[in-house]
Each structure stands twice: as structure tokens, then as C-alpha cells.
Design a protein around this motif. Structure first.
Motif, PDB file in Angstrom:
ATOM      1  N   MET A 282      15.124   8.018   0.855  1.00  0.00           N
ATOM      2  CA  MET A 282      14.703   6.496   1.213  1.00  0.00           C
ATOM      3  C   MET A 282      13.324   6.617   1.539  1.00  0.00           C
ATOM      4  O   MET A 282      12.580   5.242   1.887  1.00  0.00           O
ATOM      5  CB  MET A 282      15.912   6.876   2.638  1.00  0.00           C
ATOM      6  N   LEU A 283      12.243   7.626   2.165  1.00  0.00           N
ATOM      7  CA  LEU A 283      11.268   7.762   3.032  1.00  0.00           C
ATOM      8  C   LEU A 283      10.121   7.637   1.624  1.00  0.00           C
ATOM      9  O   LEU A 283       9.012   6.306   1.586  1.00  0.00           O
ATOM     10  CB  LEU A 283      10.834   8.591   3.832  1.00  0.00           C
ATOM     11  N   SER A 284      10.868   7.728   0.429  1.00  0.00           N
ATOM     12  CA  SER A 284      10.095   7.854  -0.777  1.00  0.00           C
ATOM     13  C   SER A 284      10.222   6.108  -1.041  1.00  0.00           C
ATOM     14  O   SER A 284       9.038   5.612  -2.454  1.00  0.00           O
ATOM     15  CB  SER A 284      10.802   8.975  -2.057  1.00  0.00           C
ATOM     16  N   ALA A 285      11.325   6.159  -1.454  1.00  0.00           N
ATOM     17  CA  ALA A 285      11.457   4.696  -1.947  1.00  0.00           C
ATOM     18  C   ALA A 285      10.843   3.115  -0.778  1.00  0.00           C
ATOM     19  O   ALA A 285      10.157   2.773  -1.741  1.00  0.00           O
ATOM     20  CB  ALA A 285      13.156   4.476  -1.097  1.00  0.00           C
ATOM     21  N   MET A 286      10.477   3.371   0.717  1.00  0.00           N
ATOM     22  CA  MET A 286       9.369   3.003   1.125  1.00  0.00           C
ATOM     23  C   MET A 286       7.872   3.302   1.078  1.00  0.00           C
ATOM     24  O   MET A 286       6.958   2.424   0.600  1.00  0.00           O
ATOM     25  CB  MET A 286      10.004   3.576   2.611  1.00  0.00           C
ATOM     26  N   GLN A 287       8.110   4.241   0.463  1.00  0.00           N
ATOM     27  CA  GLN A 287       6.572   4.717   0.487  1.00  0.00           C
ATOM     28  C   GLN A 287       6.243   3.872  -0.891  1.00  0.00           C
ATOM     29  O   GLN A 287       5.469   3.842  -1.226  1.00  0.00           O
ATOM     30  CB  GLN A 287       6.268   6.025   0.590  1.00  0.00           C
ATOM     31  N   GLU A 288       7.138   3.868  -2.110  1.00  0.00           N
ATOM     32  CA  GLU A 288       6.997   2.958  -2.964  1.00  0.00           C
ATOM     33  C   GLU A 288       6.381   1.823  -2.874  1.00  0.00           C
ATOM     34  O   GLU A 288       5.585   1.401  -3.985  1.00  0.00           O
ATOM     35  CB  GLU A 288       8.028   3.426  -3.806  1.00  0.00           C
ATOM     36  N   VAL A 289       7.411   1.023  -1.523  1.00  0.00           N
ATOM     37  CA  VAL A 289       6.753  -0.175  -1.416  1.00  0.00           C
ATOM     38  C   VAL A 289       5.184  -0.227  -0.641  1.00  0.00           C
ATOM     39  O   VAL A 289       3.978  -1.022  -1.609  1.00  0.00           O
ATOM     40  CB  VAL A 289       7.807  -1.029  -0.449  1.00  0.00           C
ATOM     41  N   ILE A 290       4.825   0.400  -0.068  1.00  0.00           N
ATOM     42  CA  ILE A 290       3.893   0.565   0.421  1.00  0.00           C
ATOM     43  C   ILE A 290       2.370   0.609  -0.263  1.00  0.00           C
ATOM     44  O   ILE A 290       1.225  -0.400  -0.136  1.00  0.00           O
ATOM     45  CB  ILE A 290       3.764   1.924   1.697  1.00  0.00           C
ATOM     46  N   ARG A 291       1.974   1.859  -1.303  1.00  0.00           N
ATOM     47  CA  ARG A 291       1.655   1.959  -2.970  1.00  0.00           C
ATOM     48  C   ARG A 291       1.585   0.136  -2.709  1.00  0.00           C
ATOM     49  O   ARG A 291       0.412   0.038  -3.733  1.00  0.00           O
ATOM     50  CB  ARG A 291       2.178   3.076  -3.153  1.00  0.00           C
ATOM     51  N   ALA A 293       2.436  -2.200  -2.043  1.00  0.00           N
ATOM     52  CA  ALA A 293       2.219  -3.582  -0.976  1.00  0.00           C
ATOM     53  C   ALA A 293      -0.039  -3.619  -1.550  1.00  0.00           C
ATOM     54  O   ALA A 293      -0.400  -4.223  -1.601  1.00  0.00           O
ATOM     55  CB  ALA A 293       2.772  -3.764   0.154  1.00  0.00           C
ATOM     56  N   ASN A 294       0.283  -2.459  -1.200  1.00  0.00           N
ATOM     57  CA  ASN A 294      -1.257  -2.230  -1.158  1.00  0.00           C
ATOM     58  C   ASN A 294      -2.091  -2.810  -2.323  1.00  0.00           C
ATOM     59  O   ASN A 294      -3.859  -2.764  -2.331  1.00  0.00           O
ATOM     60  CB  ASN A 294      -1.647  -0.320  -1.290  1.00  0.00           C
ATOM     61  N   ALA A 295      -1.657  -2.405  -3.808  1.00  0.00           N
ATOM     62  CA  ALA A 295      -2.002  -2.578  -5.090  1.00  0.00           C
ATOM     63  C   ALA A 295      -1.973  -4.515  -4.791  1.00  0.00           C
ATOM     64  O   ALA A 295      -2.977  -4.930  -6.081  1.00  0.00           O
ATOM     65  CB  ALA A 295      -1.217  -2.005  -6.365  1.00  0.00           C
ATOM     66  N   PRO A 299      -2.353  -4.960   3.328  1.00  0.00           N
ATOM     67  CA  PRO A 299      -2.596  -3.824   3.808  1.00  0.00           C
ATOM     68  C   PRO A 299      -1.973  -2.794   4.763  1.00  0.00           C
ATOM     69  O   PRO A 299      -1.963  -2.904   5.714  1.00  0.00           O
ATOM     70  CB  PRO A 299      -4.028  -3.767   4.331  1.00  0.00           C
ATOM     71  N   LEU A 300      -0.433  -2.794   3.923  1.00  0.00           N
ATOM     72  CA  LEU A 300       0.303  -1.403   4.339  1.00  0.00           C
ATOM     73  C   LEU A 300       0.100  -0.989   4.876  1.00  0.00           C
ATOM     74  O   LEU A 300       0.117  -0.186   3.854  1.00  0.00           O
ATOM     75  CB  LEU A 300       2.304  -1.672   4.294  1.00  0.00           C
ATOM     76  N   PRO A 301      -0.070   0.063   6.139  1.00  0.00           N
ATOM     77  CA  PRO A 301      -0.688   1.489   6.376  1.00  0.00           C
ATOM     78  C   PRO A 301       0.108   2.426   5.646  1.00  0.00           C
ATOM     79  O   PRO A 301       1.610   2.728   5.656  1.00  0.00           O
ATOM     80  CB  PRO A 301      -0.703   1.508   7.796  1.00  0.00           C
ATOM     81  N   PRO A 302       0.131   3.591   5.783  1.00  0.00           N
ATOM     82  CA  PRO A 302       0.548   4.454   5.021  1.00  0.00           C
ATOM     83  C   PRO A 302       2.049   5.519   5.931  1.00  0.00           C
ATOM     84  O   PRO A 302       2.237   5.633   5.361  1.00  0.00           O
ATOM     85  CB  PRO A 302      -0.823   5.339   4.229  1.00  0.00           C
ATOM     86  N   ASP A 303       1.924   5.300   6.810  1.00  0.00           N
ATOM     87  CA  ASP A 303       2.659   5.359   8.121  1.00  0.00           C
ATOM     88  C   ASP A 303       3.644   4.649   8.535  1.00  0.00           C
ATOM     89  O   ASP A 303       3.778   4.907   9.522  1.00  0.00           O
ATOM     90  CB  ASP A 303       2.034   6.467   8.980  1.00  0.00           C
ATOM     91  N   ASP A 304       3.968   3.622   7.443  1.00  0.00           N
ATOM     92  CA  ASP A 304       4.547   2.779   8.306  1.00  0.00           C
ATOM     93  C   ASP A 304       5.773   2.734   8.475  1.00  0.00           C
ATOM     94  O   ASP A 304       6.244   1.753   9.364  1.00  0.00           O
ATOM     95  CB  ASP A 304       3.701   0.952   7.070  1.00  0.00           C
ATOM     96  N   ASP A 305       6.310   3.461   7.096  1.00  0.00           N
ATOM     97  CA  ASP A 305       7.581   3.980   7.639  1.00  0.00           C
ATOM     98  C   ASP A 305       8.144   4.668   8.559  1.00  0.00           C
ATOM     99  O   ASP A 305       8.935   4.053   8.723  1.00  0.00           O
ATOM    100  CB  ASP A 305       7.641   4.198   6.014  1.00  0.00           C
ATOM    101  N   VAL A 306       7.942   6.135   9.072  1.00  0.00           N
ATOM    102  CA  VAL A 306       8.085   6.813   9.761  1.00  0.00           C
ATOM    103  C   VAL A 306       7.616   6.380  10.986  1.00  0.00           C
ATOM    104  O   VAL A 306       8.258   5.895  11.756  1.00  0.00           O
ATOM    105  CB  VAL A 306       7.273   8.265   9.728  1.00  0.00           C
TER     106      VAL A 306
END
Length: 374
Positions: A282-291, A293-295, A299-306
């Protein structure tokens, strides 16, 4: 322009001097900033002619715009319609006095066949056939994304020259589709913070959530002020925003994680809080969204998920499931296309890999295919 709420209106203090002959009577208007807007930095006060306050019907408690020392009030919202009487439709619609629920006769009959209960209390709604609609000031779109095309057709008669459309659908695409059909009528919005669990016409929740909304370009406009005032008067928690695209991508990150993990693994909020392999995916999928969004320039921050999970999960009923988990249990079509489907498609444009969302997309599609096979 900055957005404020009028906290007090009093007479201006002229000190020992009397009001000069011919000068307008001034009122001191105290203003409180609203979260999410430039005015949120703190309270302020302005002197406004009493005649201007009367002409613009500005009163204590109103939401107003401040520009160049002048107060403006949006066109008041007095009439409303709602399409979609699922969890969000019930949650917000029950608080909208006089709201018309847009439903054809067959759907209205299904809605009316059994009482709508929200935390044990009956909610009564008035239904209006799409063919009988007349323009209203506000339309709240609360259908599932799989029903949006039909909803766009059905709300047509309710859209007038000044109608504002708010969508509380999941994902980041519904506003674009609504705006294409009804140019100039849509505010971008997102519903957050609710943990409603629906079974048939019965809804149970601990957290009622709120609606964040704003203009796509981040500007503060009279219609933003009008919607804020209306929602506040209804008792619906709301936040007018100057960064609504950020808020939408943040919500997409949440949905891609919690909703898809619940759907794929059958997990409740309590299960999603545990440290296990499913949570890691689940966290990996959320990190894919963060990356992604930045692209896309958000500007979602890298620790937005946790950070979000640590603050939000304890507020939810541990035995409840996110909406997509409920959809799977009820064999309802899911919104996987609006979650991993959109993430995969947009990530390809940027050359970003999406292994976690690839897994969830295939897993949830396989679950849906299994229903069709029976």
C-alpha cells in the motif's frame, strides 16, 4: 482577494471628534481568516460605510472577500440539488435543507423502498426526475465515477447561468469531465476525513468528513465565498482552498493506498494500520502517486503518506472499510480506473514505473471478473 468571515460589526470610534457633516457613517468590521486561504494568517479589521454593508447585505457570520479595503459577498446560494445517494450523498445531503435528489422514477422508487438511516436516524429526501428539473444555485455530484457520464446528462435541466457544480467524486478527473459539459460552472473539490460504512440504505460513521474546494487556478472569487457560506450554514465542515490541486492529489494518494489495499486484500481500517506485507505494498503505491504528482508539478512531500496515515487512521472506526472495500464486498463496480488506472496512464507519460499500482490494478480487475463469471 482574501477570504474572511465577519466576526463582528460595530460602530467606528470617532474619539472626541463628531462625525463631520456630510461624511458617511462608518462601521468597524472585524474579520477572521479562514483556513486554506491567504486570510488565514490572522484577524483584521476594516472601516466600511454602513450604507455599503446594508446595500450588500453583509452581516455578522457572513463569508466575504476583501479586496483593496472593499468587502464583497458572493451571490447567495438558496437552492440546491444532489445526484448520487451513496455514502457521500447521504452524509452531506442530509444537512442540505430543501435539497432535491435527482433521480428518475425507477431510481427514486428504489431509494424510497426502504428508509435511509444515518447512525440510526432516518434521513428524508425529496426526489426530482431529471426531466422535471429547474435551475438551482448549487449541484452536488456524489455518484461513483462509473456513473458520472449518466449523471452529467441528468443534471442538465438543473444548470442555469449562475449554477455552481461541486463534485465529491474520488480521483482527479471528474471536474474536467463536468467542466467540458458545463463550462464555467465547476469548482474543483475533494471530500476528506470520513469513514462512512454503507450497507444498502443504512450508513454508519464516526467521522463525518469535510469538503475542500476552490477555483482550479487558486484564485478566491465571489462564488467560492458563496459556497463557503452555504456549506457553513448547512453545518457541513468545509475549507475554501487556494491550493485545491494539491488537495486533490493528496486525496488520490490516500485512495490509491487505502481503498485499493482494502479492495484487494479485504482489509479494514484496523488491518491497514498493522505493519505487514500488505501495508508495505500500500505504501509503495502511495509513493508512486507522490512521484507522479511531483512530475505533474504538484509538490506532494515525500513523507506525505506516512504522516497522513499516522494522524488519520486512529480517527476511523477500526472495523470499517474504505469505500472500495465495501464495493468489493457488495460486488459493486469499483473505481480502480480512477485510481491505479489513472496513475498508470499518467506515469507512462513521464516514464515512471508503477509496479505496486500494476499489482493492484490486475488484482482488483481479477476480483471483478470473478463476479461476472458467476
Amino acid at each position: 482577494m482574501e477570504l474572511y468571515r465577519v466576526s463582528r460589526i460595530g460602530e467606528a470610534d470617532y474619539g472626541c471628534e463628531e462625525l463631520p457633516e456630510g461624511a458617511p457613517v462608518l462601521c468597524e468590521v472585524e474579520l477572521a481568516g479562514l483556513p486554506g486561504t491567504e486570510g488565514a494568517d490572522g484577524p483584521t479589521s476594516v472601516l466600511v460605510p454602513d450604507a455599503d454593508l446594508t446595500a450588500r447585505d453583509i452581516r455578522e457570520g457572513d463569508t466575504v472577500l476583501l479586496a483593496g479595503g472593499t468587502l464583497q459577498k458572493g451571490r447567495p446560494i438558496r437552492t440546491s440539488a444532489l445526484i448520487g445517494l451513496g455514502a457521500l450523498g447521504i452524509l452531506f445531503g442530509r444537512k442540505m435543507p430543501g435539497v432535491q435528489v435527482i433521480a428518475d422514477k425507477a431510481r427514486a422508487a428504489r431509494y424510497a423502498a426502504q428508509p435511509t438511516l444515518c447512525n440510526g436516524e432516518e434521513c428524508r429526501f425529496a426526489y426530482c426526475d431529471p426531466a422535471d428539473g429547474k435551475p438551482v444555485d448549487l449541484i452536488l455530484v456524489a455518484v461513483k465515477s462509473t456513473a458520472l457520464d449518466e449523471a452529467i446528462r441528468q443534471i442538465g435541466a438543473f444548470v442555469g447561468p449562475d449554477t455552481v457544480i461541486l463534485s465529491v467524486l474520488n480521483g482527479i478527473t471528474s471536474e474536467e469531465r463536468l467542466e467540458a459539459a458545463y463550462p464555467g460552472h465547476v469548482l474543483w473539490s475533494v471530500a476528506i476525513g470520513m469513514d462512512a460504512n454503507r450497507s444498502g440504505r443504512t450508513l454508519i460513521f464516526k467521522s463525518p468528513g469535510e469538503i475542500q474546494f476552490g477555483e482550479r487556478d487558486g484564485s478566491i472569487t465571489p462564488r467560492v465565498a458563496a459556497v463557503a457560506q452555504y456549506l457553513t450554514a448547512c453545518g457541513i465542515e468545509n475549507e475554501p482552498c487556494t491550493d485545491i490541486l494539491y488537495k486533490q492529489w493528496h486525496k488520490l494518494m490516500i485512495n490509491v493506498g487505502l481503498n485499493q489495499a482494502s479492495a484487494a486484500f479485504g482489509m479494514t481500517y484496523g488491518g491497514l494500520a498493522e505493519d505487514n506485507a500488505q501495508r508495505a505494498l500500500m505504501l509503495s503505491a502511495m509513493q508512486e502517486v507522490i512521484r507522479l504528482a511531483n512530475a505533474e508539478g504538484v509538490p506532494l512531500p515525500p513523507d506525505d503518506d506516512v504522516k497522513w496515515l499516522a494522524g488519520a487512521i486512529p480517527r476511523f472506526k477500526p472495523d470499517n472499510k474504505p469505500s472500495m472495500g465495501q464495493d468489493v464486498d457488495a460486488h459493486r463496480p469499483t473505481e480502480v480506473e480512477e485510481f491505479s488506472g489513472v496513475v498508470r496512464r499518467l506515469s507512462q507519460k513521464h516514464g515512471l514505473p508503477t509496479p505496486a499500482n500494476d499489482f493492484f490494478y490486475r488484482a482488483i480487475r481479477a476480483i471483478e471478473a470473478g463476479w461476472r463469471g458467476h
